[in-house]
Structures are given as C-alpha cells and as structure tokens.
Design a protein around this motif. Structure first.
Motif, PDB file in Angstrom:
ATOM      1  N   GLN A 119      14.181  -5.728 -13.306  1.00 51.55           N
ATOM      2  CA  GLN A 119      13.731  -5.207 -12.021  1.00 51.55           C
ATOM      3  C   GLN A 119      13.774  -3.693 -12.018  1.00 51.55           C
ATOM      4  O   GLN A 119      14.371  -3.072 -12.886  1.00 51.55           O
ATOM      5  CB  GLN A 119      14.627  -5.740 -10.902  1.00 51.55           C
ATOM      6  CG  GLN A 119      16.073  -5.283 -11.054  1.00 51.55           C
ATOM      7  CD  GLN A 119      16.967  -5.887 -10.003  1.00 51.55           C
ATOM      8  OE1 GLN A 119      16.501  -6.551  -9.090  1.00 51.55           O
ATOM      9  NE2 GLN A 119      18.249  -5.656 -10.109  1.00 51.55           N
ATOM     10  N   GLN A 120      13.156  -3.086 -11.028  1.00 55.61           N
ATOM     11  CA  GLN A 120      13.201  -1.645 -10.846  1.00 55.61           C
ATOM     12  C   GLN A 120      14.531  -1.282 -10.190  1.00 55.61           C
ATOM     13  O   GLN A 120      14.943  -1.901  -9.198  1.00 55.61           O
ATOM     14  CB  GLN A 120      12.041  -1.179  -9.960  1.00 55.61           C
ATOM     15  CG  GLN A 120      10.691  -1.332 -10.612  1.00 55.61           C
ATOM     16  CD  GLN A 120      10.535  -0.363 -11.770  1.00 55.61           C
ATOM     17  OE1 GLN A 120      10.688   0.833 -11.614  1.00 55.61           O
ATOM     18  NE2 GLN A 120      10.222  -0.897 -12.933  1.00 55.61           N
TER      19      GLN A 120
ATOM     20  N   TYR B 237      15.705   0.087  -3.602  1.00 51.64           N
ATOM     21  CA  TYR B 237      16.057  -0.329  -4.954  1.00 51.64           C
ATOM     22  C   TYR B 237      17.569  -0.344  -5.108  1.00 51.64           C
ATOM     23  O   TYR B 237      18.273   0.446  -4.482  1.00 51.64           O
ATOM     24  CB  TYR B 237      15.477   0.653  -5.990  1.00 51.64           C
ATOM     25  CG  TYR B 237      13.990   0.822  -5.896  1.00 51.64           C
ATOM     26  CD1 TYR B 237      13.136  -0.110  -6.453  1.00 51.64           C
ATOM     27  CD2 TYR B 237      13.439   1.917  -5.238  1.00 51.64           C
ATOM     28  CE1 TYR B 237      11.766   0.048  -6.366  1.00 51.64           C
ATOM     29  CE2 TYR B 237      12.078   2.075  -5.147  1.00 51.64           C
ATOM     30  CZ  TYR B 237      11.239   1.134  -5.715  1.00 51.64           C
ATOM     31  OH  TYR B 237       9.882   1.282  -5.627  1.00 51.64           O
TER      32      TYR B 237
ATOM     33  N   ARG C 112      13.997   6.459 -11.236  1.00 54.25           N
ATOM     34  CA  ARG C 112      13.742   5.026 -11.139  1.00 54.25           C
ATOM     35  C   ARG C 112      13.173   4.528 -12.455  1.00 54.25           C
ATOM     36  O   ARG C 112      12.317   5.156 -13.067  1.00 54.25           O
ATOM     37  CB  ARG C 112      12.740   4.740 -10.023  1.00 54.25           C
ATOM     38  CG  ARG C 112      12.445   3.270  -9.831  1.00 54.25           C
ATOM     39  CD  ARG C 112      11.538   3.058  -8.634  1.00 54.25           C
ATOM     40  NE  ARG C 112      10.324   3.837  -8.748  1.00 54.25           N
ATOM     41  CZ  ARG C 112       9.112   3.316  -8.919  1.00 54.25           C
ATOM     42  NH1 ARG C 112       8.946   2.026  -8.981  1.00 54.25           N
ATOM     43  NH2 ARG C 112       8.077   4.098  -9.005  1.00 54.25           N
TER      44      ARG C 112
END
Length: 84
Positions: free
Chosen positions: A10-11, A42, A24
């Motif tokens: 995932q980010q 996030y 990121r």
C-alpha cells in the motif's frame, strides 16, 4: 504466485521528524497512525534517518548515533581511539 501469503502492499508516508521531511511511497509496512498528505490519508512511518538528514546526502557532517554504538565501541576498545 500463491494467494494469501504475501503482505499487503500500500501507499504509506515516511516521516523524518528530525528534518521535517515527508515522502510517500509504496511499502508493506503498516501503522495505526494516519496523516493527511497530498490530498489523501495514508499510514505514517517515522524514520530516524532519511535523505534529508543523512550527512552524506545533505553535505553536513553530523554523527547520528541513536543507540550509543560509537560510545560502546570506545568503551570496548579504548586503545583503538584513532591510532593506527
């Protein structure tokens, strides 16, 4: 690839608190702390050193020793203190 054995990708946002630097990227690391970044939410992972705080990349000479490794080495090997 086998299903259900790989961690979720995932980010996430990595944060260098010492330098105030955020970036990121994709990772399998997770966190319960969430941050708003670039219009999305996030998970945030705190790191000790990033490109913003590493002396090699920013040109500043600074020893970052979060675990006392340098002092522990000097205590174990006092005769090595810079002599060759």
């Amino acid at each position: 690839m086998k299903k259900h054995i790989h961690p979720a990708y995932q980010q996430v946002v990595f944060r260098d608190r010492g330098a105030g630097y955020l970036f990121r990227t994709g990772s399998t690391l997770t966190s319960t702390e969430v941050i708003d970044f670039e219009g999305g939410q996030y998970p945030v992972i705190d790191v000790d050193i990033s490109v913003a705080s590493h002396p090699f990349w920013n040109g500043r000479d600074r020893i970052v020793d979060t675990e006392g490794r340098v002092e522990r080495f000097r205590r174990r090997y006092p005769a090595a203190g810079g002599r060759r």
